[in-house]
Design an enzyme around this catalytic site. Structure first.
Site, PDB file in Angstrom:
ATOM      1  N   HIS A   1      73.052  48.834   5.693  1.00 39.29           N
ATOM      2  CA  HIS A   1      71.988  49.701   6.204  1.00 39.29           C
ATOM      3  C   HIS A   1      71.901  49.608   7.720  1.00 39.29           C
ATOM      4  CE1 HIS A   1      70.604  49.514   1.931  1.00 39.29           C
ATOM      5  NE2 HIS A   1      70.397  50.793   2.190  1.00 39.29           N
TER       6      HIS A   1
ATOM      7  N   HIS B   1      75.555  53.900   8.672  1.00 34.46           N
ATOM      8  CA  HIS B   1      75.044  54.523   7.441  1.00 34.46           C
ATOM      9  C   HIS B   1      74.152  55.717   7.809  1.00 34.46           C
ATOM     10  CE1 HIS B   1      73.303  55.094   3.508  1.00 34.46           C
ATOM     11  NE2 HIS B   1      72.092  54.819   3.960  1.00 34.46           N
TER      12      HIS B   1
ATOM     13  N   ASP C   1      72.640  60.232   0.471  1.00 40.24           N
ATOM     14  CA  ASP C   1      72.393  58.793   0.591  1.00 40.24           C
ATOM     15  C   ASP C   1      73.287  57.982  -0.352  1.00 40.24           C
ATOM     16  OD1 ASP C   1      71.025  56.752   1.803  1.00 40.24           O
ATOM     17  OD2 ASP C   1      69.252  56.858   0.515  1.00 40.24           O
TER      18      ASP C   1
ATOM     19  N   HIS D   1      66.117  58.038   7.963  1.00 43.44           N
ATOM     20  CA  HIS D   1      65.752  57.676   6.588  1.00 43.44           C
ATOM     21  C   HIS D   1      65.820  56.177   6.262  1.00 43.44           C
ATOM     22  CE1 HIS D   1      69.933  57.153   5.425  1.00 43.44           C
ATOM     23  NE2 HIS D   1      69.489  56.644   4.289  1.00 43.44           N
ATOM     24  N   ASP D   2      66.559  55.398   7.053  1.00 44.04           N
ATOM     25  CA  ASP D   2      66.603  53.940   6.807  1.00 44.04           C
ATOM     26  C   ASP D   2      66.265  53.162   8.083  1.00 44.04           C
ATOM     27  OD1 ASP D   2      67.114  53.542   4.085  1.00 44.04           O
ATOM     28  OD2 ASP D   2      69.268  53.857   4.318  1.00 44.04           O
TER      29      ASP D   2
END
Ligand code: AMP
Ligand code: MG
Ligand code: ZN
Length: 582
Positions: free
Chosen positions: A164, A168, A311, A204-205
Site C-alpha cells: 500500500h 499502488h 483496486d 483511496h489508500d
C-alpha cells in the site's frame, strides 16, 4: 427437486460410478495406468467445478462465510475470505517526512484524461506545460496540483509499505483511467464525475498504515476509536486527503463552485468507502440486482464498482506484475503477523509467514472475488455503454468518432445534455482513438478473463508444489526437529536456481515449491530488474496496458521488466528480512 440439483446429481454420478469401477479394477489388479490417470483427472475436474459452484453460491446468498461447510476450501483461505470480504469480524509515530524518489502519483494524474488533453498544447509553466485556456477550463491550479500530489506521495510513503504505497496509488489511478477509456464509460460520465473518479483513485489508500482494519480494531488504534471501528482506514484515507486541501496551496478544488465541490466530495466519499473489502459481497449483490432492473444504473454505484475493480485488478494483468503485487501484499500481511506475534495476538488469516498458503489463497481470491467482480464490471459497462453506442451510431454523434470530427472536442446537443459539465475545447481535444466507435467491450471482457484464467493456472501449478512442500515439510519435522530456517533458506535458493531459469537465461517467478517474497522497498531503483522474463503476446491487450500508457520510468509502467535473476530475488528477500528485523 429443482432442475439444477438434478443436473448436478447427474454430473456427479458419472465420476462416482467411474471411480467405483476403478476401485474394482484395482482390486482385481486389472488396471491400465493411462485409464487410471484419465479417470482421476476427470474426477478432479468435476470436483473442482462443484467446489467452485458451491462456494460461490454460499458467498452469493449469504453475506457471511461462516456457514461454509465445504472441506474443499482450505480453512485458512476460508477464514481469510470471511474476515476480509464480509462484515464478519476476523481476528485479529510519524517518521521524519521525506520526499519519495519517484513521483508516481504525479505521473498518474498527469496521465489522467484532462491532463492528457492538456499535454497537446504547451506553454511555459515551470515543471508542467499547460495552455492557459486549459487551466481556465479545468479549473485546477497547476501549482496546487503539484503540491497536492507531492503531499499525497509523502503520505503514501509514510509507513514504507511493501504494497500500500505510492505505486499502488498510481497503479489504481492509471487502471481507473484505462477502464474509463476502454469501456467507453467516460462518455456516460460528466467531467466532474471523471475528475471524481481519478481523484478518488489517487487518494483511496492515502496514509495506509500497512495493517488491516481488523488489526486497527483489535489493537484499539486511534483511528479505530475515531471512526468507531467502521471502515477505519477508508474513512481515514478520504478525511486525511481532504484535510490536505484545507491548506490553500494544496487546494486543487479551489475553483469549483459550491455545488460541484459538494457533488465531487459526495462521490469521492462513496467511492473510497466502497473500497472497504468488508462490503465486497454486499456491493456485488446490490449491483447485480440493479442490472436486472429496467431502470438505469446509479452513477455513484457504477463508479464505485470501477474503483473497487481497479483496486483488485492485478490478477487481470500480466503474470509478472500480478506475481509481484501478490508477493508485496503477502510481505505486508506477514509484517502485520510479526506485529501480532510481538503483541501476543493471534495471527490474522494469511499473516503467519511460516504457514500461509500463498498460492491456494490466490486461487480462492481469483475464484471468489476477482472473477465475479470483473464479470460484473463488464456486464455493467455493457448495460450502460451499449445504448450509448447505438444512439451514437444513429445520430452520428461526434462521440462516435465520425471522420473529420473529434470524439471529445465538439459535442452534439444530446451529448452536451448528458454531460452538463462538458465544455468544448475547440480543436484541442481530438482523440479519435478514444471515441465510442473504438470501444470493443467483448474484446475487453475476453482478454481480461483470459489473463485472469492464465494467472489462476499458474497459481494452481504453484499450489500443487505448495501442497507437496507442506507434506514434505511435515515429514521432515517428524524426522528431525533440528532443521533450521537457515537450511530451509538454502534449500529454497537452490530449488529456485535450479527451477527458474528461463530459456533466455533470465528468471521467472519460481514455478517451484517456494514462493519468494520480492522486496518492494527498493523496487524502483533496481536496474537489474529490467530484464524481460517471458515473451508475452504483444497483441494481447490487458490491464497492464494501462500502465504502459504513462511515460513514467517506473518499472511497473511498461513491458514486464520485473523478473529478477534468482540471486536478485534472494537478495531482495534478504533485504526484506533485514528490514523486518530492524
Ligand atoms: P486496498 O487495501 O484498498 O488496496 O484493497 C485491496 C484489498 O484486496 C487488499 O487489502 C486485500 O485485502 C485484497 N487483495 C488485493 N490483492 C490481493 C491478492 N493478490 N491476494 C489477496 N488479497 C488481495
Ligand atoms: Mg484501501
Ligand atoms: Zn488499494
Amino acid at each position: 427437486m429443482d432442475d439444477c440439483v438434478t443436473i448436478k446429481k447427474k454430473h456427479l454420478q458419472r465420476p462416482i460410478f467411474r471411480l467405483r469401477c476403478l476401485v474394482k479394477q484395482l482390486e482385481k489388479g486389472d488396471i491400465n495406468v493411462v485409464d487410471l490417470k484419465k479417470n482421476i483427472e476427470y474426477a478432479a475436474s468435476v470436483l473442482e467445478a462443484v467446489y467452485i459452484d458451491e462456494t460461490r453460491k454460499l458467498l452469493d446468498t449469504e453475506d457471511e462465510l461462516s456457514d461454509i461447510q465445504s472441506d474443499s476450501v482450505p480453512l485458512e483461505v476460508r477464514d481469510w475470505l470471511a474476515s476480509t470480504f464480509t462484515r464478519e469480524m476476523g481476528i485479529v509515530k510519524r517518521r521524519p517526512e521525506e520526499k519519495p524518489k519517484f513521483r508516481s502519483i504525479v505521473h498518474a494524474v498527469q496521465a489522467g484524461i484532462f491532463v492528457e488533453r492538456m499535454y497537446r498544447k504547451t506553454s511555459s509553466m515551470v515543471g508542467l506545460a499547460y495552455p492557459a485556456e486549459v487551466i481556465v477550463t479545468f479549473k485546477i491550479p497547476v501549482p496546487n496540483l503539484i503540491s497536492f500530489a507531492e503531499a499525497l506521495e509523502v503520505g503514501y510513503s509514510k509507513y514504507k509499505n511493501p504494497y500500500h504505497n505510492l505505486i499502488h496509488a498510481a497503479d489504481v489511478t492509471q487502471t481507473v483511467h484505462y477502464i474509463m477509456i476502454h469501456t467507453g464509460i467516460m462518455h456516460w460520465l460528466t467531467e466532474l464525475e471523471i475528475l471524481a473518479m481519478i481523484f478518488a483513485a489517487a487518494v483511496h489508500d492515502y496514509e495506509h498504515t500497512g495493517t488491516t482494519n481488523n488489526f486497527h480494531i483489535q489493537t484499539r488504534s486511534d483511528v479505530a476509536i475515531l471512526y468507531n471501528d467502521r471502515s477505519v482506514l477508508e474513512n481515514h484515507h478520504v478525511s486525511a486527503a481532504y484535510r490536505l486541501m484545507q491548506e490553500e496551496e494544496m487546494n486543487i478544488l479551489a475553483n469549483l463552485n459550491k455545488d460541484d465541490w459538494r457533488e465531487l466530495r459526495s462521490l469521492v466519499i462513496e467511492m473510497v468507502l466502497s473500497t472497504d473489502m468488508s462490503g465486497h459481497f454486499q456491493q456485488i449483490k446490490t449491483m447485480r440486482h440493479t442490472l436486472q432492473q429496467a431502470q438505469g444504473v446509479d452513477k455513484a454505484k457504477a463508479m464505485s464498482l470501477i474503483l473497487h475493480a481497479a483496486d483488485i485488478s492485478h490478477p487481470a494483468k500480466s503474470w509478472e506484475l500480478h506475481y509481484r503485487w501478490t508477493m508485496a501484499l503477502m510481505e505486508e500481511f506477514f509484517r502485520q503477523g510479526d506485529k501480532e506475534a510481538a503483541l501476543g495476538l493471534q495471527f490474522s488469516p494469511l499473516c503467519d509467514r511460516k504457514s500461509t498458503l500463498v498460492a491456494q489463497s490466490q486461487i480462492g481470491f481469483i475464484d471468489f472475488i476477482v472473477e465475479p467482480t470483473f464479470s460484473l464490471l463488464t456486464d455493467s459497462m455493457e448495460k450502460i455503454v451499449m445504448p450509448l453506442i447505438e444512439e451514437a451510431t444513429k445520430s452520428e454523434s461526434p462521440a462516435f468518432g465520425t471522420p473529420g470530427q473529434n470524439s471529445l472536442g465538439g459535442v452534439s446537443n444530446a451529448e452536451a445534455q448528458r454531460r452538463p459539465g462538458f465544455k468544448s475545447t475547440g480543436d484541442g481535444g481530438a482523440h479519435a482513438e478514444n471515441s465510442l466507435a473504438t470501444v470493443d467491450l467483448r474484446g475487453f471482457r475476453d482478454n481480461l478473463m483470459k489473463i485472469i484464467q492464465a494467472n489462476k493456472e499458474r497459481w494452481k501449478e504453484l499450489a500443487a508444489e505448495e501442497e507437496l512442500g507442506k507434506n514434505v515439510g511435515e515429514q521432515e519435522k517428524d524426522q528431525s526437529r533440528n532443521s533450521t530456517d537457515a537450511q530451509l533458506q538454502e534449500e529454497t535458493t537452490r530449488t529456485q536456481n535450479e527451477s527458474s531459469q528461463g530459456s533466455d537465461g533470465t528468471t521467472c517467478p519460481p514455478r517451484s515449491i517456494v514462493l519468494q517474497v520480492v522486496s518492494f522497498d527498493t523496487p524502483l531503483s533496481d536496474e537489474s530488474s529490467s530484464e524481460k522474463c517471458t515473451i508475452s503476446d504483444p497483441n494481447q491487450k490487458d490491464l497492464s496496458d494501462a500502465q504502459q500508457e504513462t511515460q513514467s520510468t517506473d518499472p511497473l509502467n511498461g513491458e514486464p521488466k520485473h523478473c529478477k535473476k534468482s540471486e536478485d530475488i534472494v537478495k531482495a528477500t534478504e533485504q526484506t528480512e533485514a528490514l523486518v528485523q530492524n
